[in-house]
Write an enzyme that holds these catalytic residues in place. Structure first.
Site, PDB file in Angstrom:
ATOM      1  N   ASN A  10      -4.551  39.829 -19.058  1.00 44.39           N
ATOM      2  CA  ASN A  10      -3.439  40.771 -19.210  1.00 44.39           C
ATOM      3  C   ASN A  10      -2.199  39.946 -19.527  1.00 44.39           C
ATOM      4  O   ASN A  10      -1.688  39.246 -18.655  1.00 44.39           O
ATOM      5  CB  ASN A  10      -3.282  41.549 -17.894  1.00 44.39           C
ATOM      6  CG  ASN A  10      -2.012  42.384 -17.857  1.00 44.39           C
ATOM      7  OD1 ASN A  10      -1.349  42.590 -18.882  1.00 44.39           O
ATOM      8  ND2 ASN A  10      -1.680  42.882 -16.670  1.00 44.39           N
ATOM      9  N   TRP A  11      -1.774  40.023 -20.782  1.00 41.65           N
ATOM     10  CA  TRP A  11      -0.632  39.186 -21.202  1.00 41.65           C
ATOM     11  C   TRP A  11       0.711  39.737 -20.732  1.00 41.65           C
ATOM     12  O   TRP A  11       1.736  39.069 -20.866  1.00 41.65           O
ATOM     13  CB  TRP A  11      -0.640  39.010 -22.733  1.00 41.65           C
ATOM     14  CG  TRP A  11      -1.653  38.007 -23.209  1.00 41.65           C
ATOM     15  CD1 TRP A  11      -2.623  37.392 -22.451  1.00 41.65           C
ATOM     16  CD2 TRP A  11      -1.793  37.478 -24.539  1.00 41.65           C
ATOM     17  NE1 TRP A  11      -3.351  36.532 -23.227  1.00 41.65           N
ATOM     18  CE2 TRP A  11      -2.870  36.564 -24.515  1.00 41.65           C
ATOM     19  CE3 TRP A  11      -1.123  37.701 -25.746  1.00 41.65           C
ATOM     20  CZ2 TRP A  11      -3.278  35.864 -25.655  1.00 41.65           C
ATOM     21  CZ3 TRP A  11      -1.538  37.009 -26.887  1.00 41.65           C
ATOM     22  CH2 TRP A  11      -2.602  36.091 -26.830  1.00 41.65           C
ATOM     23  N   LYS A  12       0.703  40.970 -20.218  1.00 39.77           N
ATOM     24  CA  LYS A  12       1.958  41.603 -19.751  1.00 39.77           C
ATOM     25  C   LYS A  12       3.011  41.549 -20.870  1.00 39.77           C
ATOM     26  O   LYS A  12       2.649  41.643 -22.042  1.00 39.77           O
ATOM     27  CB  LYS A  12       2.445  40.945 -18.448  1.00 39.77           C
ATOM     28  CG  LYS A  12       1.321  40.904 -17.406  1.00 39.77           C
ATOM     29  CD  LYS A  12       1.785  40.533 -16.026  1.00 39.77           C
ATOM     30  CE  LYS A  12       0.596  40.528 -15.082  1.00 39.77           C
ATOM     31  NZ  LYS A  12       0.963  40.310 -13.690  1.00 39.77           N
ATOM     32  N   HIS A  96      -1.744  49.666 -13.318  1.00 44.21           N
ATOM     33  CA  HIS A  96      -1.360  48.327 -12.843  1.00 44.21           C
ATOM     34  C   HIS A  96      -0.196  48.479 -11.856  1.00 44.21           C
ATOM     35  O   HIS A  96       0.685  49.314 -12.050  1.00 44.21           O
ATOM     36  CB  HIS A  96      -0.955  47.437 -14.024  1.00 44.21           C
ATOM     37  CG  HIS A  96      -0.801  46.002 -13.621  1.00 44.21           C
ATOM     38  ND1 HIS A  96       0.320  45.548 -12.951  1.00 44.21           N
ATOM     39  CD2 HIS A  96      -1.630  44.944 -13.736  1.00 44.21           C
ATOM     40  CE1 HIS A  96       0.164  44.251 -12.691  1.00 44.21           C
ATOM     41  NE2 HIS A  96      -1.016  43.863 -13.154  1.00 44.21           N
ATOM     42  N   GLU A  98       2.409  46.867 -11.436  1.00 47.14           N
ATOM     43  CA  GLU A  98       3.749  46.730 -12.029  1.00 47.14           C
ATOM     44  C   GLU A  98       4.184  48.057 -12.657  1.00 47.14           C
ATOM     45  O   GLU A  98       5.367  48.386 -12.659  1.00 47.14           O
ATOM     46  CB  GLU A  98       3.752  45.576 -13.041  1.00 47.14           C
ATOM     47  CG  GLU A  98       3.737  44.232 -12.314  1.00 47.14           C
ATOM     48  CD  GLU A  98       3.118  43.074 -13.077  1.00 47.14           C
ATOM     49  OE1 GLU A  98       2.936  43.175 -14.304  1.00 47.14           O
ATOM     50  OE2 GLU A  98       2.792  42.058 -12.419  1.00 47.14           O
ATOM     51  N   GLU A 165      -6.452  44.481  -7.159  1.00 47.77           N
ATOM     52  CA  GLU A 165      -5.378  43.487  -7.279  1.00 47.77           C
ATOM     53  C   GLU A 165      -4.390  43.658  -6.126  1.00 47.77           C
ATOM     54  O   GLU A 165      -3.494  44.513  -6.201  1.00 47.77           O
ATOM     55  CB  GLU A 165      -4.628  43.678  -8.597  1.00 47.77           C
ATOM     56  CG  GLU A 165      -5.492  43.528  -9.827  1.00 47.77           C
ATOM     57  CD  GLU A 165      -4.660  43.142 -11.039  1.00 47.77           C
ATOM     58  OE1 GLU A 165      -4.893  42.051 -11.570  1.00 47.77           O
ATOM     59  OE2 GLU A 165      -3.755  43.905 -11.416  1.00 47.77           O
ATOM     60  N   GLY A 171       0.832  36.987  -9.368  1.00 51.38           N
ATOM     61  CA  GLY A 171       1.886  36.085  -9.823  1.00 51.38           C
ATOM     62  C   GLY A 171       2.476  35.210  -8.729  1.00 51.38           C
ATOM     63  O   GLY A 171       3.517  34.589  -8.924  1.00 51.38           O
ATOM     64  N   SER A 210      -3.531  35.989  -9.125  1.00 55.24           N
ATOM     65  CA  SER A 210      -3.515  34.520  -9.045  1.00 55.24           C
ATOM     66  C   SER A 210      -4.877  33.868  -9.263  1.00 55.24           C
ATOM     67  O   SER A 210      -5.184  32.835  -8.662  1.00 55.24           O
ATOM     68  CB  SER A 210      -2.901  34.053  -7.718  1.00 55.24           C
ATOM     69  OG  SER A 210      -1.545  34.459  -7.643  1.00 55.24           O
ATOM     70  N   GLY A 231      -3.668  37.390 -15.134  1.00 58.15           N
ATOM     71  CA  GLY A 231      -2.350  37.491 -15.761  1.00 58.15           C
ATOM     72  C   GLY A 231      -1.913  36.154 -16.323  1.00 58.15           C
ATOM     73  O   GLY A 231      -2.312  35.754 -17.425  1.00 58.15           O
TER      74      GLY A 231
HETATM   75  P1  PGA Z   1      -1.652  36.980 -12.159  1.00 54.94           P
HETATM   76  O1  PGA Z   1      -1.597  38.546 -12.573  1.00 54.94           O
HETATM   77  O2  PGA Z   1      -3.003  36.480 -12.563  1.00 54.94           O
HETATM   78  O3  PGA Z   1      -0.541  36.359 -12.923  1.00 54.94           O
HETATM   79  O4  PGA Z   1      -1.455  36.932 -10.676  1.00 54.94           O
HETATM   80  C1  PGA Z   1      -2.719  39.357 -12.425  1.00 54.94           C
HETATM   81  C2  PGA Z   1      -2.418  40.745 -12.897  1.00 54.94           C
HETATM   82  O5  PGA Z   1      -1.313  41.239 -12.658  1.00 54.94           O
HETATM   83  O6  PGA Z   1      -3.277  41.403 -13.539  1.00 54.94           O
END
Ligand code: PGA
Length: 247
Positions: A10-12, A96, A98, A165, A171, A210, A231
């Protein structure tokens, strides 16, 4: 390892056209990998069409990070599931944390998005996960159970993937213990069986938060972990390829 796995990146809100070089490298590495390991990348909307041509005839699937619950209409700035499919996407991430936090998305909204995405012919990755205070208060399973009941589409389990998650692991560089991931994935499996019936037994349950080259083998080795949603470590082929290899 004999189980089917999905390693999804997931490149966000990261990635410009220059980043497609990373995708070419990921695509080449995916071609060398065991056929039981599926590889997927969700770049920002602006790169989906270009990314889809980069991976054409490779084993990498391209997807969206979100979609609207409607197919079209007066929703300035939004992107629908049919538009994603039309751009070359084959899956979409919904719910997600976020999006749940930044955009106030409720379980009902996430479910509506998942249903629309399935109708558009996309596979859906439905994300769930508790916050740190919810875990500290011993409510992690309650929260994840409620999110699953409210967010999962009613049918078509064969096109559904769940990503667990924990919000506090995203993150942050922190991950839950192997025991905690194992317990939560077993709990999610039972919920999926209750929701979908027998086909709930085959839904892949990804772990996300992470995941990096140094912890991928341990996390992917847990019985009910069917892959990873990655991510930060999906942005560079040099980080993502070892995670694919760990699967
Ligand atoms: P991260 O994000 O690997 O940077 O912790 C995971 C995600 O939000 O899908």
């Amino acid at each position: 390892m004999t189980k089917q796995m999905l390693i999804a990146g997931n490149w966000k809100m990261n990635g410009l056209r220059d980043s497609l070089g990373e995708l070419s490298a990921i695509s080449a590495a995916a071609g060398e990998t065991d056929a039981r390991v599926e590889v997927a990348i969700a770049p920002p909307f602006t790169l989906i069409a270009a990314a889809a041509s980069v991976v054409e005839s490779s084993r990498v699937a391209i997807g969206g990070q979100d979609c609207h619950a409607k197919d079209s209409g007066a929703h300035t700035g939004c992107v629908s599931a049919v538009m994603l499919a039309d751009s070359g996407a084959s899956f979409v991430i919904v719910g997600h944390s976020e999006r749940r936090t930044d955009n106030g998305e409720t379980d009902a909204i996430v479910k509506a998005k998942a249903e629309t995405a399935l109708s558009a012919g996309l596979r859906v990755i439905v994300c769930v996960g508790e916050t740190e205070s919810e875990r500290d208060e011993g409510r992690a399973e309650d929260v994840v159970g409620r999110q699953l009941r409210g967010s999962l589409p009613t049918a078509r389990a064969e096109h559904v993937v769940v990503a667990y998650e924990p919000v506090w692991a995203i993150g942050t560089g922190r991950t839950p213990s192997v025991e905690d991931v194992d317990a939560m994935h077993n709990f999610i499996r039972a919920q999926l069986r209750a929701h979908f019936g027998e086909t709930g037994g085959d839904v892949l349950i990804l772990y996300g938060g992470s995941v990096k080259p140094s912890n991928a083998s341990e996390l992917l080795g847990i019985a009910e972990v069917g892959g990873a949603l990655v991510g930060g470590a999906s942005l560079k082929a040099s980080d993502f390829i070892p995670i694919i290899a760990a699967a």
